[in-house]
Motif scaffolding. Structure first.
Motif, PDB file in Angstrom:
ATOM      1  N   GLU A 493      52.461  52.309  42.430  1.00 52.61           N
ATOM      2  CA  GLU A 493      51.870  51.559  42.647  1.00 52.61           C
ATOM      3  C   GLU A 493      52.026  51.811  43.845  1.00 52.61           C
ATOM      4  O   GLU A 493      53.103  51.335  44.546  1.00 52.61           O
ATOM      5  CB  GLU A 493      51.292  49.912  42.505  1.00 52.61           C
ATOM      6  CG  GLU A 493      49.726  49.773  42.768  1.00 52.61           C
ATOM      7  CD  GLU A 493      49.835  47.851  42.009  1.00 52.61           C
ATOM      8  OE1 GLU A 493      48.328  47.371  42.352  1.00 52.61           O
ATOM      9  OE2 GLU A 493      50.140  47.508  41.730  1.00 52.61           O
ATOM     10  N   PHE A 494      50.608  51.972  45.322  1.00 58.10           N
ATOM     11  CA  PHE A 494      50.328  51.777  46.359  1.00 58.10           C
ATOM     12  C   PHE A 494      50.336  50.323  46.958  1.00 58.10           C
ATOM     13  O   PHE A 494      48.940  49.925  46.478  1.00 58.10           O
ATOM     14  CB  PHE A 494      48.926  52.876  47.085  1.00 58.10           C
ATOM     15  CG  PHE A 494      49.774  54.380  46.756  1.00 58.10           C
ATOM     16  CD1 PHE A 494      50.416  54.788  47.833  1.00 58.10           C
ATOM     17  CD2 PHE A 494      49.694  55.259  46.056  1.00 58.10           C
ATOM     18  CE1 PHE A 494      51.074  56.445  47.585  1.00 58.10           C
ATOM     19  CE2 PHE A 494      49.880  56.395  45.073  1.00 58.10           C
ATOM     20  CZ  PHE A 494      50.633  57.192  46.448  1.00 58.10           C
ATOM     21  N   VAL A 495      50.792  50.008  47.645  1.00 53.19           N
ATOM     22  CA  VAL A 495      50.562  48.581  47.851  1.00 53.19           C
ATOM     23  C   VAL A 495      50.418  48.460  49.954  1.00 53.19           C
ATOM     24  O   VAL A 495      51.800  49.325  50.623  1.00 53.19           O
ATOM     25  CB  VAL A 495      51.528  47.774  47.570  1.00 53.19           C
ATOM     26  CG1 VAL A 495      51.156  46.311  48.318  1.00 53.19           C
ATOM     27  CG2 VAL A 495      51.713  47.673  46.692  1.00 53.19           C
ATOM     28  N   PRO A 496      49.310  48.005  50.352  1.00 48.61           N
ATOM     29  CA  PRO A 496      49.307  47.847  51.955  1.00 48.61           C
ATOM     30  C   PRO A 496      50.352  47.325  52.276  1.00 48.61           C
ATOM     31  O   PRO A 496      50.611  45.639  51.567  1.00 48.61           O
ATOM     32  CB  PRO A 496      47.723  47.334  51.869  1.00 48.61           C
ATOM     33  CG  PRO A 496      46.995  47.921  50.811  1.00 48.61           C
ATOM     34  CD  PRO A 496      48.053  48.078  49.385  1.00 48.61           C
ATOM     35  N   VAL A 497      50.787  47.520  52.965  1.00 46.12           N
ATOM     36  CA  VAL A 497      51.210  46.784  53.687  1.00 46.12           C
ATOM     37  C   VAL A 497      51.469  46.260  55.155  1.00 46.12           C
ATOM     38  O   VAL A 497      50.994  46.599  55.773  1.00 46.12           O
ATOM     39  CB  VAL A 497      53.359  47.226  54.194  1.00 46.12           C
ATOM     40  CG1 VAL A 497      54.658  46.445  54.923  1.00 46.12           C
ATOM     41  CG2 VAL A 497      53.461  47.344  53.052  1.00 46.12           C
ATOM     42  N   LEU A 498      51.516  44.878  55.163  1.00 49.61           N
ATOM     43  CA  LEU A 498      50.442  44.486  56.941  1.00 49.61           C
ATOM     44  C   LEU A 498      51.621  42.818  57.012  1.00 49.61           C
ATOM     45  O   LEU A 498      52.245  42.431  56.538  1.00 49.61           O
ATOM     46  CB  LEU A 498      48.953  43.675  57.160  1.00 49.61           C
ATOM     47  CG  LEU A 498      47.883  44.418  56.555  1.00 49.61           C
ATOM     48  CD1 LEU A 498      46.711  44.158  55.694  1.00 49.61           C
ATOM     49  CD2 LEU A 498      48.134  45.828  57.727  1.00 49.61           C
ATOM     50  N   SER A 499      51.697  42.546  58.431  1.00 51.42           N
ATOM     51  CA  SER A 499      52.683  41.548  59.200  1.00 51.42           C
ATOM     52  C   SER A 499      51.553  40.745  59.377  1.00 51.42           C
ATOM     53  O   SER A 499      50.468  40.513  59.513  1.00 51.42           O
ATOM     54  CB  SER A 499      53.258  41.848  60.819  1.00 51.42           C
ATOM     55  OG  SER A 499      53.366  41.180  61.099  1.00 51.42           O
TER      56      SER A 499
END
Length: 718
Positions: A493-499
């Motif tokens: 699964e593509f999971v967005p990464v954000l700080s």
């Protein structure tokens, strides 16, 4: 046997005691010039709820005044009427009338003996709603002229009601007196006990920190001085551990005193089904299962409104008339089921009917007609995402407004209550012609929940466990770029990464080049990996509500105590996910489009994150993208309208990507159209199977590169 609705009058009085002050305060704000549309919405919903609850209990005078008040508030909400002095005066008189009637109920007046409906006031309210000045003869009298005493304070109902006190002679002999096995305790006092127990529990947990400090202090002393400190540390630790179970059990027992069975809500709903079914000319069987399941009183108090809204919509929108049901091959009597069951620390409530279901095309048409979404935006939504548009404020598929539904109120209240106020989840499923199911999943109590505390820079923040998927460490070298969005591939699964610091606009901490800590949060199918600095703690904590001056903060749902005297904010994950979506959309909108393609692409994947990321990649290159959530949904959309290419995952429910590809190749329209499989399956046998069913390209997610995807698509489209 008919349901004795007198048992539920007290709950209505308590509910009205909450709504009436809000109504009065809201009207006073309008009088001062506050024209915030959300305030008018809140007033409208309060009147709408009072009307529904009073009608259910056959409190005709209250229901009639509430309905006329709702009409005037509806005109204010729609902009066809303004808050003139006459309108404000009428609203004040309506609230006074409602408060007076409820006060009579609270003093023990039987519902059948309430004063007759104030028809002059109702006519004045409805005339004002229509913009027609009422004749002077129909103007309502001043509140002080009412035949009953008005006021906003609701007196508690006495335990017994009698016109004359019992005489001494009628009292039973002393030897016949029995002590009841229950006592009546005011709810606010019980709440105080639970709150104080929570404070004691938080303070007790701080003793564990002192134990650790005492042990550390002992280890720093010279060997000859360690013995007394070590003995003290051991005794302190034993004492704290001995009290741990006792403190926890004491708090649990306090919470159990506030638990109520769901029958408090379910029983009157069953009666409401029968009454409304008759008024609509529909035959309905109502089946109730699991009413013995218990919930915290706080949850019960908030649950009544959303269930009433769902039930009214099921009866008015979903279930057909006997003639319509027989024409479609169904039995003339419809079936509505209200079922609850416990799932660990959660309670699941399901309301399902066997009615007409929700037509997805009708939802799309209404969304466009009401300018809620553009036609281009609708094309990107899956059928499931389209169904969930009914939770938007003001949305209704009803062609005619009635006193039951069609005003666009209700479903947004349901979602806001379940998701925002009760920290739960709400899911809808519907099959046209067969029925609709709403599933509510909520914690047993909001008083104490499992909480993860994380460090972000110099700030500690909390997230309740139901929203936490996992905590992982990953090297930034494992991240990929997808249309300008940093992304992690986590189990196919593509999971967005954000700080998290960036998302909350906090001072950013520089992370070293090695692994970073990711807190993966989720709400249903959407996930987000948040970069945090450290895990501080994980345990059951007492949730404190926000003070009134902070309740407008959408990103904070509550607070917990940590340490000796510090408070930690709890992040509201649904609002956090919404903010991340807006940020991603903004970044995507500002991304440079490197081509002017107008090709239409169908993307099929059961992961919402993957669909959105692939969509962002393709739209950044100028493609027009439509999304589907599984193979069957993808096949239906592909056959309904032509696409220039199809991108599909393999592992999906209902129909997988191999079966979808094979089915498309059997259709003349897609016999030679490009089909690309994007999957985590990297074995050669899977590649060969993809080729055998007719795929033109096979891209492994683990080595996903957006340029590779776009280049492949360009080559296949020529």
């Amino acid at each position: 046997m008919a349901l004795d609705i007198r048992r539920f009058i007290q709950r209505f009085i308590e509910e009205a005691a909450d709504h009436l002050p809000h109504l009065r305060g809201g009207v006073e704000a309008l009088e001062q010039g506050d024209t915030n549309p959300e305030r008018v919405n809140e007033l409208f919903r309060a009147a709408h709820t009072l009307k529904g609850s009073s009608r259910m209990l056959k409190l005709v005078p209250i229901a009639t005044v509430a309905h006329s008040t709702e009409e005037l508030l509806s005109a204010l909400r729609d902009g066809t009427q303004t808050a003139t002095p006459n309108v404000i005066s009428l609203l004040h008189q309506a609230i006074d009338a409602l408060a007076g009637l409820v006060n009579l109920l609270a003093q023990g007046t039987p519902p059948a003996e309430l004063p007759d409906t104030d028809l002059e006031l109702c006519q004045a309210l409805e005339s004002a709603a229509a913009g027609v000045p009422p004749p002077s003869s129909t103007m309502p009298s001043a509140p002080g002229d009412s035949s009953f005493e008005t006021g906003t304070s609701i007196s508690p109902a006495p335990e017994t009601t009698a016109k004359h006190p019992p005489s001494v002679e009628n009292k039973p002999p002393l030897n016949e007196l029995r002590l009841s096995d229950t006592v009546r305790v005011r709810l606010d006092r019980l709440d105080d006990v639970i709150r104080l127990m929570g404070e004691v529990l938080s303070g007790h947990h701080h003793l564990h920190t002192l134990v650790e400090h005492a042990h550390l202090l002992g280890s720093l002393l010279p060997a000859e001085q360690q013995a007394p400190i070590t003995a003290f540390s051991r005794e302190l630790k034993d004492s704290v551990l001995a009290h741990d179970a006792l403190m926890s059990d004491l708090h649990d027992r306090a919470l159990q005193m506030r638990m109520l069975p769901l029958s408090v809500v379910f029983d009157p709903l069953a009666q409401m089904v029968r009454d409304l079914g008759l008024s609509l000319g529909k035959q309905v069987n109502c089946r109730v299962v699991g009413s013995e399941i218990e919930l915290d009183r706080q949850m019960i108090d908030h649950l009544s409104d959303p269930l009433i809204h769902l039930l009214r919509n099921a009866l008015d929108h979903g279930l057909e008339t006997p003639e319509e049901r027989q024409a479609s091959g169904k039995p003339p009597r419809g079936q509505l089921t209200l079922e609850a069951w416990q799932d660990g620390g959660w309670v699941v409530i399901e309301m399902r009917d066997d009615g007409a279901g929700i037509a997805v095309d009708t939802v799309r048409q209404k969304a466009v007609a009401k300018s809620l979404l553009s036609e281009e935006q609708l094309l990107t939504l899956s059928d499931q995402e389209t169904l969930e548009l009914i939770f938007l404020p003001g949305f209704s598929t009803k062609t005619m407004i009635t006193d039951l539904s069609g005003r666009g109120v209700g479903m947004d209240v349901v979602k806001r209550t379940v998701v925002d106020e009760l920290s739960g989840d709400l899911h809808i499923s519907s099959e046209e012609g067969k029925g609709t199911t709403f599933t509510l999943r909520m914690p047993l109590s909001l008083a104490m929940m499992r909480v993860l505390l994380v460090q972000v820079g110099q700030i500690t923040l909390g997230v309740t466990a139901p929203y936490v998927a996992e905590l992982v460490e990953r090297s930034p070298s494992n991240f990929i770029d997808a249309a300008g969005q940093t992304t992690l591939i986590l189990r196919n699964e593509f999971v967005p990464v954000l700080s998290l610091a960036d998302l909350l606009e906090l001072p950013k901490t520089e992370h070293p080049a090695d692994d970073v800590l990711l807190l993966v949060v989720h709400q249903r199918h959407q996930k987000l990996a948040l970069i945090v600095d450290a895990l501080v703690d994980e345990r059951d904590m007492v949730i404190k509500p926000l003070p009134s001056h902070l309740r407008h903060q959408p990103l904070v749902s509550g607070m917990v105590s940590h340490g000796r005297n510090s408070l930690v904010s709890l992040l509201h994950v649904p609002a956090l996910l919404e903010r991340s979506r807006r940020k991603t959309q903004l970044d995507s909108a500002t991304a440079h489009s490197n081509a002017s393609h107008t090709h239409r692409i169908l993307v099929v994947d059961d992961s919402l994150n993957t669909r959105e990321i692939v969509k962002d990649v393709l739209e950044a290159w100028g493609y027009q993208v439509t999304l589907a959530e599984n193979g069957r949904d993808g096949l239906n959309k592909a056959l309904a309208e032509p696409f220039d290419a199809v991108l599909t995952d393999v592992e999906m429910p209902i129909m997988d990507g191999f079966a979808l590809t094979a089915s498309l190749r059997e259709n003349d329209l897609y016999r030679h159209k490009p089909i690309i499989i994007i999957t985590s399956r990297e074995k050669e046998v899977d590649r060969r199977r993809g080729i055998e069913v007719g795929a033109d390209a096979y891209i492994v997610k683990g080595s996903f590169d957006q340029n590779n995807l776009v280049d492949t698509l360009k080559a296949l489209l020529g």
